[in-house]
Scaffold this active site. Sequence first.
Site, PDB file in Angstrom:
ATOM      1  N   GLU A   1      53.877  19.262 -22.640  1.00  0.00           N
ATOM      2  CA  GLU A   1      52.474  18.875 -22.523  1.00  0.00           C
ATOM      3  C   GLU A   1      52.158  17.676 -23.418  1.00  0.00           C
ATOM      4  OE1 GLU A   1      51.383  20.467 -20.188  1.00  0.00           O
ATOM      5  OE2 GLU A   1      52.098  22.517 -20.243  1.00  0.00           O
TER       6      GLU A   1
ATOM      7  N   LEU B   1      46.459  18.893 -17.635  1.00  0.00           N
ATOM      8  CA  LEU B   1      47.267  18.880 -18.853  1.00  0.00           C
ATOM      9  C   LEU B   1      46.403  18.992 -20.101  1.00  0.00           C
ATOM     10  CD1 LEU B   1      50.012  16.190 -18.155  1.00  0.00           C
ATOM     11  CD2 LEU B   1      50.311  18.655 -18.304  1.00  0.00           C
TER      12      LEU B   1
ATOM     13  N   SER C   1      57.195  11.928 -19.878  1.00  0.00           N
ATOM     14  CA  SER C   1      56.060  11.291 -20.536  1.00  0.00           C
ATOM     15  C   SER C   1      55.411  10.222 -19.667  1.00  0.00           C
ATOM     16  CB  SER C   1      56.517  10.666 -21.863  1.00  0.00           C
ATOM     17  OG  SER C   1      56.960  11.667 -22.760  1.00  0.00           O
TER      18      SER C   1
ATOM     19  N   THR D   1      56.320  17.174 -13.855  1.00  0.00           N
ATOM     20  CA  THR D   1      57.491  16.579 -14.506  1.00  0.00           C
ATOM     21  C   THR D   1      58.675  16.516 -13.558  1.00  0.00           C
ATOM     22  OG1 THR D   1      56.783  17.370 -16.672  1.00  0.00           O
ATOM     23  CG2 THR D   1      59.117  16.869 -16.416  1.00  0.00           C
TER      24      THR D   1
END
Length: 393
Positions: A372, A248, A147, A141
């Site tokens: 996540e 993930l 996202s 991230t």
Amino acid sequence: MSVISSNKALSDLLGVDEQLTESERDLIALVRRFADDRLRPHLAQWFEEGTVPARDLAKELGALGLLGMHLDGYGCAGSTATEYGLACLEMEAADSGLRSLVSVQGSLAMKAIHAFGSEEQKQEWLPRMAAGEALGCFGLTEPDFGSDPGGMRTRATRDGDDWILNGSKMWITNGSVADVAVVWAQTDDKIRGFVVPTDTAGFEAHPIKHKMSLRASVTAELSFSDLRLPADAVLPEVKGLRGPLTCLSEARFGIVFGSIGAARDCLETAIDYAQTRTVFDKSLASYQLTQAKLADMAVELQKGILLALHLGRTKDNGGVSNEQVSVGKLNNTREAIQIARTCRTVLGANGITLDYPVIRHENNLESVLTYEGTPEVHQLIIGQALTGANAFR
């Protein structure tokens, strides 16, 4: 040992515990005892102060065999997926931040090296990480890309045989206490993963303060400034987003179980409180409205545990799909935070103090709900599975 609850009435509601094996019951007892003895006495203080002895706890968790426990070899326990999930459930019944430490170490950092690393990388890092002697973090991230990780700006370029890494990562669990970071970066040949010792020149980690959630967890921003890595720092067995997304999915699987652990702790607290709190000369538990709340929450808790166990058995019997994990993550985090919020109302004003765990779980679940993969991301994964249409863009 009951996976549902230490409260017998709640545990016996659907008889879910009959589905557990002896080894699973033993593992639940082991992790719950560790949580009761080592974690719960300190959780309110750690949450209030925004600190946690992550490195000390890592060594203790490693000694129990809980770090990378679902991986094979290199000092890892080789447990089943279901056993890993049940360990996550018991850890998060204590605190989401402590479960995050276990998940990031095992399902993100160690998983990446185990699945995609060279034999040299595995030998160098995995035994120490399994023992808790080395902590890992996972740099995916970024400040502007959560996202949509494919848009990441962190970049690695070739300089002779070396790589030069520049960029930054955000919201990185264990980031400022880690010994090694698995960092994903754009290259001229797709997104690649790099194994980065955190003492490398050009690596900086800055703890993120003023959090109102996951306060008993180390969170950091990472930055890389002309950080030079040798050619063998790259994870050789994967290119593109398949690498980080595979990891993930492993972490999300743990959240399917873990979030229900937080919900269980809230519901146990609410039931005990309602039975002992006197309102208008009788117990709070004896009122119809209170029982309606408790009944609805117990039903959702049981459904969430059944869903988690089903996905665990499916994973152990040959594999679980990404959309199946998304069903679990979407449902269980959404129901867990609703249970926490409703339990808070049962406790009234006492529900906002750290004398009880409910507000701490509720605040933590605000993060668990969206990290996540946000609920919207998981809705779109499920929607694509249902329709065949990609609606992400």
